[in-house]
Structure formats: structure tokens, C-alpha cells
Write an enzyme that holds these catalytic residues in place. Structure first.
Site, PDB file in Angstrom:
ATOM      1  CD  GLU A   1      -7.285   2.275   6.428  1.00  0.00           C
ATOM      2  OE1 GLU A   1      -8.058   1.841   5.545  1.00  0.00           O
ATOM      3  OE2 GLU A   1      -6.151   1.817   6.619  1.00  0.00           O
TER       4      GLU A   1
ATOM      5  NE  ARG B   1      -4.295   0.069   1.774  1.00  0.00           N
ATOM      6  CZ  ARG B   1      -5.372   0.378   1.037  1.00  0.00           C
ATOM      7  NH1 ARG B   1      -5.481   1.575   0.473  1.00  0.00           N
ATOM      8  NH2 ARG B   1      -6.341  -0.485   0.865  1.00  0.00           N
TER       9      ARG B   1
HETATM   10  N1  MTE Z   1     -12.371   4.793  14.555  1.00  0.00           N
HETATM   11  C1  MTE Z   1     -12.462   4.424  15.854  1.00  0.00           C
HETATM   12  N2  MTE Z   1     -13.235   5.155  16.682  1.00  0.00           N
HETATM   13  N3  MTE Z   1     -11.787   3.343  16.337  1.00  0.00           N
HETATM   14  C2  MTE Z   1     -10.969   2.590  15.517  1.00  0.00           C
HETATM   15  O1  MTE Z   1     -10.370   1.614  15.979  1.00  0.00           O
HETATM   16  N4  MTE Z   1     -10.054   2.268  13.245  1.00  0.00           N
HETATM   17  C3  MTE Z   1      -9.715   2.927  11.986  1.00  0.00           C
HETATM   18  C4  MTE Z   1     -10.936   3.644  11.415  1.00  0.00           C
HETATM   19  N5  MTE Z   1     -11.564   4.463  12.407  1.00  0.00           N
HETATM   20  C5  MTE Z   1     -10.860   2.960  14.132  1.00  0.00           C
HETATM   21  C6  MTE Z   1     -11.613   4.074  13.700  1.00  0.00           C
HETATM   22  C7  MTE Z   1      -9.204   2.001  10.974  1.00  0.00           C
HETATM   23  S1  MTE Z   1      -7.571   1.600  10.986  1.00  0.00           S
HETATM   24  C8  MTE Z   1      -9.993   1.498   9.997  1.00  0.00           C
HETATM   25  S2  MTE Z   1      -9.387   0.494   8.786  1.00  0.00           S
HETATM   26  C9  MTE Z   1     -11.422   1.785   9.947  1.00  0.00           C
HETATM   27  O2  MTE Z   1     -11.867   2.643  11.005  1.00  0.00           O
HETATM   28  C10 MTE Z   1     -12.183   0.475  10.043  1.00  0.00           C
HETATM   29  O3  MTE Z   1     -13.549   0.667  10.048  1.00  0.00           O
HETATM   30  P1  MTE Z   1     -14.382   0.949   8.709  1.00  0.00           P
HETATM   31  O4  MTE Z   1     -13.905   0.003   7.694  1.00  0.00           O
HETATM   32  O5  MTE Z   1     -15.772   0.719   9.146  1.00  0.00           O
HETATM   33  O6  MTE Z   1     -14.112   2.367   8.331  1.00  0.00           O
HETATM   34  N1  HPA Z   2      -5.790  -2.552   4.065  1.00  0.00           N
HETATM   35  C1  HPA Z   2      -5.988  -2.854   5.357  1.00  0.00           C
HETATM   36  N2  HPA Z   2      -5.838  -4.039   5.846  1.00  0.00           N
HETATM   37  C2  HPA Z   2      -5.449  -5.010   5.010  1.00  0.00           C
HETATM   38  C3  HPA Z   2      -5.232  -4.763   3.657  1.00  0.00           C
HETATM   39  C4  HPA Z   2      -5.407  -3.474   3.161  1.00  0.00           C
HETATM   40  O1  HPA Z   2      -5.232  -3.181   1.972  1.00  0.00           O
HETATM   41  N3  HPA Z   2      -4.846  -5.915   3.099  1.00  0.00           N
HETATM   42  C5  HPA Z   2      -4.825  -6.814   4.101  1.00  0.00           C
HETATM   43  N4  HPA Z   2      -5.204  -6.278   5.243  1.00  0.00           N
HETATM   44 MO1  MOS Z   3      -7.231  -0.338   9.401  1.00  0.00          MO
HETATM   45  S1  MOS Z   3      -5.196  -0.066   9.441  1.00  0.00           S
HETATM   46  O1  MOS Z   3      -7.175  -1.103   7.816  1.00  0.00           O
HETATM   47  O2  MOS Z   3      -7.435  -1.623  10.484  1.00  0.00           O
END
Ligand code: MTE
Ligand code: HPA
Ligand code: MOS
Length: 766
Positions: free
Chosen positions: A706, A304
């Protein structure tokens, strides 16, 4: 619709792992860690510790009935050390005792014999010695080598960014129960219930069907529990399996900080070439990723980094190469942005280096090179429905970049000790797991006879609001109130083979599956209404729980319809499977169409730097963000604010320090500083960019988890801008985090800074 959880959270009613009532007979587990970062493990002496009060058993690698292996991508990670130790904090033995206190007390009676081996903590040293996790990867488009001759300006440099501790409020942990027929049930604080299930089954030598994993919610994950919840789940399960008693294992904060991996530190070399119009013609970059002692998710994170190496810019000639370097640190892992931020920091550093040398504003180079519709990324996916320029220009309209610049400049003319800095940070982030097969999800929806609804998916609630979004999707699709809907715990027996909740794609994947299941149920109920109430199917709908026929209320509502359907033996349960269409990627050619879509945005960061102390306050963070058609503006804005602040922390104050022995020195909240209410920007403005969204996003509402973290990168460049206002011509190294200490050292010539540091008062409250 409001986030469903906060009321329960503030009332203390939400159930986390540690709120599960402790069952009679439960054993408490504590992990014995390797005291050295590298060596040959000669012996583990258990005898004395076994005699300690309350100790029931102590497990080592020899007690593992299946395979001692939990590596997700590469099988290079034992659950318990065997033969060698590779990092300080590596689990060596599991102490099971009647109380947690007794287990903890027994640790000091455990001894290990380790023959020390040389320790590597620096990724460049590891690369030089050929210590790579996987072969290097190269993303390439055009011909950068040939393009240099056309460049009027070429700049080279080095950039480095530090690691980052996840600091989820809830530390890692699991609670495992032996079940009949030799299985286990695990309550786990994990983003990846299936990962815990799969590896536990493997370690215990039993089928996955014998392992049930259940997750109600997490007190934060941020990527730290995508793969790294697995060891604690598997260890608790091992204890329960062997001792035939429930086993609870929860890491205390310092153990969690010592033993678990973090965001990958990177050090990188870049070369950028521009023509006379500031068009970037070529970019070459080599990334050295500090992977730690095992692969974990590092190869995917590395990938990534390459996907996002050019951030929101179109560059025709790119060669981006990346090394995943094996060091004797805890294996680093997923962290919000998943390698993307590290790549983007280098790109921005290259642009700023060019701008500073040419005497232009970085924003002049940035704006000129933003992605346009159908521009190709290095991996050949075109930028479709591209909002890079729209976000940039909207930010300028809403917040006025020239006006802000003038304000900063005139403040700086009038002030000697305080200097302001300003930066612009555009972002572009691809949504989808880059490993295409992971982009699938399922939902199981039950309508009960009273009209209430239970929804199970693979989504894990970790604070990001995904349960609320799933309830919203179900309510909207069925035409009923969200109050009727319960989003169930995430359980491997209800929804199997799940991808982790990660890659910001959780709501898209699980929301789409929920939508599909609910669509089928709605249609089935309306077909039933057609027969039962002799209505014309065309024009039938359910809205606000009322059945409407061609817009006119019919003689039935949701509750009656569901009840009558049950009595006519209509199936009120549906299971749906969603797989993101159209995406593909070939990891050999590094080309394809890996992302469902991209998310764009632009942030302005302004900072005031105290040039006597090196401390700074962020005046404002002004953001224009591409939410698509936000399905929940309150949750989405919360994600932007939280993500951006987390990014600012990474770039400014969060400084992870390991010594040469691989020992974490910043090992508690005393020595590792994260942003608090006093250090967040004094104002955060979030402007919702008006766009139609994307059809591959759930309800056209784009993933939001993210991307905002990367707005925080602007914080580094704003502070740098302020430093240069105080000390014109000075070129700080591109090294993040720019802590107050580092800022101070950059404000004065060597020697003077140390003197000033002596004079500066120690209180730094803004
Ligand atoms: N927000 C909160 N409050 N707590 C979390 O642990 N994780 C982040 C983001 N926002 C997180 C967060 C990360 S690393 C990701 S990948 C996404 O939320 C995962 O949730 P989503 O796929 O529903 O956005
Ligand atoms: N993003 C986050 N988590 C992951 C991914 C990615 O692209 N691939 C495997 N785990
Ligand atoms: Mo988020 S780093 O893809 O859990």
C-alpha cells in the site's frame, strides 16, 4: 527470483474464477438491484419473472434459511434487502436460470414497490442529521487548544478527496457447489476466504465446517475484495444450497461499478499552527468520511485515517477527530491505503496552505517537521528505526531538489502557455492490521516423498506476488530450489480462520508462518541425517539441495534425505502459527503500539501543464523508498510503480460522480478514466534506500503493497504548483481529483475559463 505468474498470465494459462470449467447442471445467477437509493420496500413481484424462459427460481430475503446479515464490523447489512432499501444497486433478489442470458433477460419482468424516502449523499449533511455509522473517534496528543497561543502563524482550511473505483480487471464473482451432507463449496474471487466462509455459514444457518472456500488467484483486489467479495460468495452459495445445483454468479463490469463500494470520499476541516521557525506546533483536523449505506469496513478505515493524520511529521499537539457518515450510496470499503491516503492529503493541504500564505516552499516546512527517531505518534507509538529524514535527504542527494526547482522555475520563465510544477511527497505508513487480533497467520507445509513441497497459507495471490515470496521463503529456509515448491490455492479446509490478505501484511504474516514451519522441518530432517549418516548435528545444513557437514558435502542430498526420513517414519508435514509480537492497541484510549513497523519514503513529482487546455503530462516521478532489505526487488519495484500510478489516478483523473438520487453517473470505462500507458509519468525512478530492514518484516524485507499509493498525492500538489506558476496568487481549493477540467477552471478567473474551454481543441493526447 522472478515473479512466478507472469509467464502463465501472458500465455493465458493462469486460472481465474471464470476459467473454471462449468459443471453440467450449473445455474447462472443475476442480481436484481434496488432502483432507488432509499425507501421502504413494500413488495417484490416475482410472478411474471418466474414465467420467463429458463428461470428456475428467484430468491429473496424470505428464502434465507439462516440470518440475513453480512455486516463484518457492525451487523447493519442484509444480504438481500428486507423492509428497506438503502442504496441504488443494493441486492434485492437473485434470479437463477439455466443460462446467464436467460437470467439477465428475466430482470425486466421483476417489479418492486418502494415508498421513496429522502436521500443523503453528502457526508456533512449526514453528520448534521446525526447519521453516523459509529460514534466519532478522536486521536489526541499534547494540548492543541492551549498550543495556539504559542503559534506565530495559524491557518485554516477545508480539503476534500474523492472516491475511487477499484477496477480490478476481474470483476466480483463466485461459483458455488452443493456438497453432500448439506454443505457448500465456493470458488470465490476474494481477499478474505474466511470472511466468505463465515458469512455464508451464518446466512445458511450451518456450521463453518460445512462451507469450504477455495481461491486460486484474483485478477486484482486492491481492497475491493477484502469484505465485498462476501455478498457474491454468499448469494451463489444460497442459490446452490436452495436449488441443490451449482450456481455461478459473476458481475459484469457495469453491475460491479454500480453495486460495489469504493474508496471513501472525505471532506475535512483543518487548522495548523507554526512558530517562526516553521515548526508545526499544533494541528487540528475533523474528517467527514462518506461511508455509504452500511458500515462494511468504514470504522477501521476511519481509524487508519486518524493513525496517518500527521503523515511523516512529528507534531506535539494534535487533535484529530473523525465522523463516519451514513449516506445512501453503496457501502464504501477498503482501498489500498485504507483511509491513510485521505488523512495524509489533508495534512499536506494544511502544509501547502501555510507555505503559500507565508511565501515559502512547502518543502521547507515539510523537511523541518519530519519524524525523528523515537518521536511519538498521536497514538503514542514511537517512531523506531525511523527513516523519514534519511529518505528525504537521500532523495535530495540522488535527484537534487534545488536543481529540479531551478529547472522548473526557469522553464516557467521562458514559457507562457506551458508551465511546470514540482512537489515533494514524504510518506509514512504503519504495517499491521490496526485490529491487533487480526495479525496472525498459519502455514501448512507438506514434503512429499520425492522431495517436492506443497505450501498452503492464508495468503491470497492478487497480483502482488505473495505466492512468489512464500515460495522464496520456503526454498531459502529448506535450502532447496524454488522449482520444487508449489504454493497451493488458498483453501479454508487446509488453513483455517485466516485474516484477509490485506493491510500490506500478507507476506509478513504468512511468510513468517511458512518460515517457522520450514525451520521445524529442516531441523527434523537434519536430526534424522545426524542419526542416519552419523554426522555431527552442529554444522549440518542444506544448501542448494546438498547436505553439508561443517561446510563439506555429506553423502546425501535433499531427495535422499527426504526419502530415508519417510522410511524411518519421520513426520514430513508441519503446521505453524505466527502472531506478530509486541503489538497492542486500546481503541478506548486510542493509544498503544499498533504497528509492527513503519515504512518511509519520499517522492518528487514533476508535471507540465498545458495552460490553454488544462491538460497535463507527468514528466517524472522520482522516488526513494524504504524497502528494508528487499527479498524480491523486481516484485517490489512493480508494487511501487503500480501503487504510485494508482495514487496519481485517484488524485488527478478518476472522478466518481453520483447524482442527487444516489445514481452513479461515472458508471463505465467511458465515463470513468483510469491511468493508462499514455498518462503515467514519462519516467519513474525508484531508488532503494539502504537500510537493514526490520526484524518484524519477513526476511527483513518490508511490506510494500500500500505505501506507494501515497506517492500519488504529490501529483495533486505538482499540478497545483503549475497552476500557480501560470496564475500567481491564485489559491485553488484543496479538492482532488484535480482533473483537466478543474485545472482549466483554476487557470483563469471565473467566466474566462468557460470561454477558453470553448476554444480549446478536444483532442488531449500528450
Ligand atoms: N497489487 C496487485 N497487483 N493487485 C492487488 O490487488 N492490492 C494492494 C497491494 N498491491 C494489490 C496489489 C493492496 S490494497 C494490498 S493491502 C496489498 O497489495 C495486499 O498484498 P500484500 O499484503 O501481500 O502486500
Ligand atoms: N488494513 C487493511 N485492512 C484491514 C485493516 C487494516 O488496518 N483492518 C481491518 N482490515
Ligand atoms: Mo488492502 S486496502 O489492505 O486490501
Amino acid at each position: 527470483m522472478n515473479h512466478l505468474d507472469p509467464v502463465r498470465h501472458v500465455r493465458g494459462e493462469s486460472q481465474y474464477l471464470d476459467d473454471v470449467p462449468v459443471q453440467q447442471g450449473t445455474l447462472h445467477a443475476v442480481v436484481f438491484e434496488s432502483p432507488l437509493a432509499h425507501g421502504i420496500l413494500r413488495a417484490v413481484h416475482l410472478e411474471e419473472a418466474l414465467l420467463a424462459p429458463g428461470v428456475v427460481r428467484i430468491l429473496t430475503a424470505a428464502d434465507i434459511p439462516g440470518e440475513n446479515q453480512i455486516g463484518g464490523i457492525v451487523p447493519d447489512e442484509p444480504l438481500l434487502a428486507e423492509g428497506h432499501v438503502h442504496f441504488r444497486g443494493q441486492p434485492v433478489a437473485l434470479i437463477l436460470a439455466e443460462t446467464e442470458h436467460q437470467a439477465q433477460a428475466a430482470i425486466r419482468y421483476l417489479r418492486v414497490d418502494i415508498d421513496p424516502l429522502p436521500i443523503i449523499t453528502d457526508p456533512r449533511v449526514a453528520a448534521a442529521q446525526g447519521e453516523l455509522i459509529v460514534p466519532p473517534r478522536t486521536f489526541q496528543i499534547g494540548d492543541s487548544a492551549a498550543a495556539w497561543s504559542q503559534c506565530a502563524h495559524i491557518f485554516e482550511g477545508e480539503a476534500e478527496s474523492g472516491g475511487q473505483e477499484h477496477l480490478y480487471i476481474e470483476t466480483q464473482g463466485a461459483y458455488a457447489f452443493p456438497t453432500e451432507m448439506g454443505g457448500v463449496r465456493i470458488i470465490s474471487s476474494t481477499q478474505g476466504p474466511t470472511a466468505v466462509q463465515r458469512h455464508t455459514a451464518h446466512v445458511l444457518g450451518i456450521g463453518m465446517h460445512q462451507v469450504e472456500v477455495d481461491v486460486t488467484r484474483l485478477g486484482g483486489g486492491f481492497g475491493g475484495k477484502e469484505d465485498q467479495a462476501t455478498p457474491w460468495g454468499a448469494l451463489a452459495a444460497l442459490g446452490a444450497f436452495v436449488a441443490r445445483r451449482p450456481v455461478k454468479l459473476v458481475l459484469d463490469r457495469m453491475a460491479d461499478m454500480r453495486m460495489t463500494g469504493k474508496r471513501h470520499p472525505y471532506t475535512s476541516d483543518f487548522r495548523i499552527g507554526l512558530d517562526d521557525n516553521l515548526q508545526i506546533l499544533a494541528y487540528e483536523v475533523t474528517f467527514y468520511q462518506n461511508a455509504g449505506a452500511a458500515a462494511d469496513l468504514s470504522p477501521a478505515v476511519l481509524e487508519r485515517t486518524l493513525f496517518h493524520a500527521t503523515n511523516a511529521y512529528y507534531i506535539p499537539n494534535v487533535t484529530a477527530m473523525a465522523y463516519s457518515c451514513r449516506t445512501n450510496l453503496p457501502p464504501n470499503t477498503a482501498f489500498r491505503g485504507f483511509g491513510g491516503p485521505q488523512g495524509m492529503f489533508v495534512m499536506e493541504s494544511a502544509i501547502v496552505k501555510a507555505a503559500e500564505t507565508l511565501g515559502v516552499l512547502p518543502s521547507e516546512i515539510q523537511r523541518r517537521n519530519l519524524l525523528r527517531e523515537n518521536d511519538l505518534f498521536s497514538y503514542r507509538q514511537p517512531a523506531e528505526l525511523c527513516n523519514a529524514e534519511l529518505a528525504w535527504d537521500t532523495a535530495n542527494e540522488v535527484y537534487g531538489l534545488p536543481k529540479l526547482r531551478t529547472e522548473v522555475d526557469s522553464f516557467n520563465q521562458q514559457n507562457e502557455r506551458l508551465k511546470k510544477g514540482l512537489s515533494v511527497m514524504p510518506i509514512c505508513f504503519g504495517i499491521s492490521f490496526t485490529k491487533t487480533p487480526m495479525n496472525q497467520a498459519r502455514a501448512l507445509v507438506h514434503i512429499y516423498t520425492d522431495g517436492s513441497v506443497g505450501v498452503s497459507t492464508g495468503a491470497v495471490e492478487m497480483g502482488q506476488g505473495v505466492n512468489t515470496k512464500i515460495a522464496q521463503v520456503a526454498a531459502q529456509t529448506l535450502g532447496i530450489s524454488p522449482n520444487r515448491i508449489k504454493v497451493e490455492s488458498t483453501n479454508t479446509t487446509r488453513v483455517a480462520n485466516t485474516s484477509p490478505s490485506a493491510a500490506s501484511a500478507t507476506a509478513d504474516l504468512n511468510g513468517k508462518a511458512t518460515q517457522m514451519a520450514c525451520q521445524v522441518l529442516r531441523e527434523r530432517l537434519l536430526r534424522h541425517a545426524e542419526l542416519e549418516y552419523t554426522l555431527n548435528y552442529e554444522g549440518l545444513e542444506i544448501r542448494d539441495e546438498q547436505v553439508l557437514s561443517a561446510g563439506v558435502p555429506a553423502d546425501t542430498n535433499w531427495e535422499k534425505l527426504v526419502s530415508s526420513a519417510y522410511w524411518k517414519r519421520v513426520n514430513l508435514t508441519e503446521n505453524a502459527h505466527y502472531a506478530t509480537p509486541d503489538i497492542h492497541f486500546d481503541p478506548v484510549t486510542n493509544q498503544g503500539y499498533p504497528f509492527a513497523y513503519h515504512v518511509y519514503g519520499t517522492a518528487y513529482t514533476t508535471v507540465t501543464l498545458d495552460c490553454l487546455r488544462g491538460t497535463y503530462t507527468f514528466d517524472a516521478l522520482r522516488i526513494v523508498h524504504d524497502f528494508g532489505e528487499s527479498m524480491n526487488p523486481a516484485i517490489d519495484q512493480g508494487q511501487i510503480e503500480g501503487g504510485a500510478v494508482q495514487g496519481i489516478g485517484w488524485m488527478t483523473m478518476e472522478e466518481l460522480i453520483y447524482n442527487e438520487e444516489g445514481r452513479l453517473l461515472s458508471n463505465s470505462l467511458n465515463s470513468y478514466k483510469i491511468p493508462d500507458l499514455y498518462s503515467v509519468p514519462q519516467r519513474i525512478d525508484v531508488h532503494f534506500l539502504e537500510t537493514p530492514g526490520h526484524p518484524r518484516a519477513i526476511l527483513r524485507s518490508k511490506a510494500v503493497g500500500e505505501p506507494p499509493l501515497m506517492y500519488g498525492i504529490g501529483a495533486y500538489f505538482a499540478v497545483r504548483d503549475a497552476i500557480r506558476a501560470f496564475r500567481p496568487g491564485h489559491r485553488p481549493t484543496f479538492s482532488a481529483p484535480i482533473t483537466p477540467e478543474k485545472a482549466l477552471l483554476n487557470l483563469y478567473p471565473t467566466g474566462v475559463a468557460e470561454e477558453v474551454a470553448q476554444l480549446a481543441p478536444t483532442t488531449t493526447v500528450a
